[in-house]
Write a protein that holds these residues in place. Structure first.
Motif, short mmCIF file in Angstrom:
data_model
loop_
_atom_site.label_atom_id
_atom_site.label_comp_id
_atom_site.label_asym_id
_atom_site.label_seq_id
_atom_site.Cartn_x
_atom_site.Cartn_y
_atom_site.Cartn_z
N GLY A 86 -3.64 30.43 14.73
CA GLY A 86 -3.57 30.80 16.14
C GLY A 86 -4.56 31.90 16.49
O GLY A 86 -5.37 32.33 15.66
N TYR A 87 -4.48 32.34 17.76
CA TYR A 87 -5.48 33.29 18.26
C TYR A 87 -4.84 34.19 19.32
O TYR A 87 -3.98 33.75 20.09
N PHE A 88 -5.25 35.45 19.32
CA PHE A 88 -4.88 36.40 20.37
C PHE A 88 -6.06 36.52 21.31
O PHE A 88 -7.12 37.01 20.95
N ARG A 89 -5.87 36.01 22.54
CA ARG A 89 -6.95 36.06 23.53
C ARG A 89 -6.45 36.77 24.78
O ARG A 89 -5.26 36.74 25.11
N LEU A 90 -7.37 37.41 25.49
CA LEU A 90 -7.10 37.99 26.80
C LEU A 90 -8.20 37.54 27.74
O LEU A 90 -9.39 37.76 27.46
N THR A 91 -7.83 36.92 28.85
CA THR A 91 -8.82 36.37 29.76
C THR A 91 -8.38 36.53 31.21
O THR A 91 -7.19 36.64 31.52
N GLU A 92 -9.38 36.55 32.09
CA GLU A 92 -9.12 36.36 33.51
C GLU A 92 -9.43 34.89 33.79
O GLU A 92 -10.34 34.31 33.20
N VAL A 93 -8.64 34.27 34.69
CA VAL A 93 -8.78 32.83 34.89
C VAL A 93 -8.73 32.47 36.37
O VAL A 93 -7.96 33.05 37.15
N ASN A 94 -9.60 31.54 36.76
CA ASN A 94 -9.53 30.87 38.06
C ASN A 94 -8.74 29.58 37.89
O ASN A 94 -8.99 28.82 36.95
N LEU A 124 -12.66 8.47 36.67
CA LEU A 124 -12.04 9.08 37.82
C LEU A 124 -12.17 8.16 39.03
O LEU A 124 -13.23 7.55 39.25
N VAL A 125 -11.11 8.06 39.82
CA VAL A 125 -11.09 7.17 40.98
C VAL A 125 -10.52 7.91 42.18
O VAL A 125 -9.83 8.94 42.02
N PRO A 126 -10.80 7.45 43.41
CA PRO A 126 -10.22 8.07 44.59
C PRO A 126 -8.69 8.16 44.48
O PRO A 126 -8.04 7.22 44.07
N GLY A 127 -8.16 9.32 44.86
CA GLY A 127 -6.73 9.55 44.76
C GLY A 127 -6.34 10.36 43.54
O GLY A 127 -5.25 10.95 43.51
N ASP A 128 -7.22 10.40 42.52
CA ASP A 128 -6.93 11.21 41.33
C ASP A 128 -6.89 12.69 41.70
O ASP A 128 -7.70 13.17 42.50
N VAL A 129 -5.96 13.41 41.07
CA VAL A 129 -5.86 14.85 41.26
C VAL A 129 -6.14 15.53 39.92
O VAL A 129 -5.50 15.20 38.92
N VAL A 130 -7.09 16.44 39.89
CA VAL A 130 -7.48 17.13 38.66
C VAL A 130 -7.22 18.63 38.82
O VAL A 130 -7.67 19.24 39.79
N ALA A 131 -6.48 19.20 37.86
CA ALA A 131 -6.27 20.64 37.81
C ALA A 131 -7.40 21.26 37.01
O ALA A 131 -7.76 20.77 35.93
N ILE A 132 -7.97 22.33 37.54
CA ILE A 132 -9.11 23.02 36.91
C ILE A 132 -8.72 24.45 36.57
O ILE A 132 -8.14 25.15 37.41
N GLU A 133 -9.03 24.86 35.34
CA GLU A 133 -8.86 26.26 34.95
C GLU A 133 -10.16 26.72 34.31
O GLU A 133 -10.69 26.06 33.41
N MET A 134 -10.69 27.85 34.79
CA MET A 134 -11.96 28.39 34.31
C MET A 134 -11.72 29.81 33.82
O MET A 134 -11.31 30.69 34.58
N TYR A 135 -11.94 30.04 32.54
CA TYR A 135 -11.63 31.32 31.89
C TYR A 135 -12.91 32.06 31.52
O TYR A 135 -13.90 31.46 31.08
N GLY A 136 -12.88 33.38 31.64
CA GLY A 136 -13.89 34.23 31.03
C GLY A 136 -13.41 34.61 29.64
O GLY A 136 -12.31 35.15 29.50
N ILE A 137 -14.19 34.33 28.60
CA ILE A 137 -13.73 34.53 27.23
C ILE A 137 -14.74 35.35 26.43
O ILE A 137 -15.90 35.48 26.81
#
Length: 280
Positions: free
Chosen positions: A265-273, A208-221
């Motif tokens: 595959g999988y059937f999941r239900l989650t809340e996500v940030n 990772l270097v300055p200027g990089d943009v990272v998308a974050i997703e955090m799930y409760g599973i």
């Protein structure tokens, strides 16, 4: 001197053998229905718009077959109230509803009817705690000279919690997934950090270097989904010479009509940030 000669001969043999054409027989497997049913409720939204994707599995080297599954019947039912949500066929393998009502800690049942067979799966909509801080540093990663991203949150007290993290740097083709649980940190503030490393196979610098943009997703599973993803992540990373041979990982979708003809595959239900961070 003799050792030097032996090594030279070995290298010569290896370099010659690498020029040979090797025919590999790939084991054939029956075509199976693949159910991608990830119903994710993003914090701050209504969560009413949801999608289920259906396709058929193909042989490993097959890149030409049309795998989209149309004409199926797809629904999700609230197991307490009995309210049923119908997913409408979009004729491209996608089935959509705009009427879903998400309820945390509520059990739901997925039903897919395809080619006269009924597939079913049950899962609970798991909550996720808030992200309290995002910041960068260089001290806690594998290399203290490289940047890492820190995701801070407080784990809820007196309950088991399982997490799925998805990180994707802008411009990268594929995201990276990580899973965790609170067995030893229950009720504490948690600092989860993410770092990119140099690719040892290609010597490509991916840090990772300055200027990089990272998308974050955090799930409760759920614990079951944690176990499923833990195996998948391990197999995705297991490409070395001493790694375990990948095996087919069964999800939670059961064929009620013909049990042996199970679906992938999988059937999941989650809340996500969902969040984004730009490195400075």
């Amino acid at each position: 001197m003799r050792n030097y000669i032996k090594i030279t001969v070995l290298l010569l043999v290896l370099s010659i053998s690498c020029t040979d054409v090797v025919d590999v027989d790939v084991q054939e497997a029956p075509t199976r229905l693949v159910i991608q049913a990830s119903l994710d409720w993003e914090k701050g939204t209504m969560g009413n718009e949801q999608m289920v994707k259906l396709r058929n599995s193909t042989e490993f080297f097959d890149t030409t077959s049309n795998t989209e599954v149309t004409g199926a019947s797809v629904s999700v039912t609230n197991d307490t109230s009995g309210e049923e949500f119908i997913f409408t066929d979009q004729n491209n393998g996608e089935y959509i509803t705009t009427e879903f009502v998400p309820v945390l800690n509520q059990s739901y049942t997925l039903e897919v009817v395809h080619n006269g067979e009924t597939y079913s799966a049950q899962e609970t909509l798991m909550p996720v705690t808030e992200i309290t801080d995002l910041y960068q540093d260089r001290e806690d990663g594998f290399d203290n000279e490289e940047l890492e991203l820190h995701v801070e949150f407080t784990d809820p007290v007196d309950e088991e919690n399982f997490y799925l993290f998805k990180f994707q740097r802008q411009g990268d083709l594929l995201p990276e997934f990580e899973v965790g649980y609170d067995e030893f940190v229950n009720g504490n503030e948690i600092d989860w950090w993410y770092e990119q490393e140099e690719d040892e196979d290609t010597d490509k610098i991916e840090v990772l270097v300055p200027g990089d943009v990272v998308a974050i997703e955090m799930y409760g599973i759920s614990e079951a989904y944690y176990d499923y993803m833990d195996i998948l992540i391990d197999q995705i990373g297991g490409v070395g010479i001493f790694s375990a041979t990948p095996v087919s990982v069964k999800g939670n979708c059961v064929n009620l009509t013909t049990p042996d003809n199970y679906a992938h595959g999988y059937f999941r239900l989650t809340e996500v940030n969902k969040a984004s961070y730009t490195f400075e």
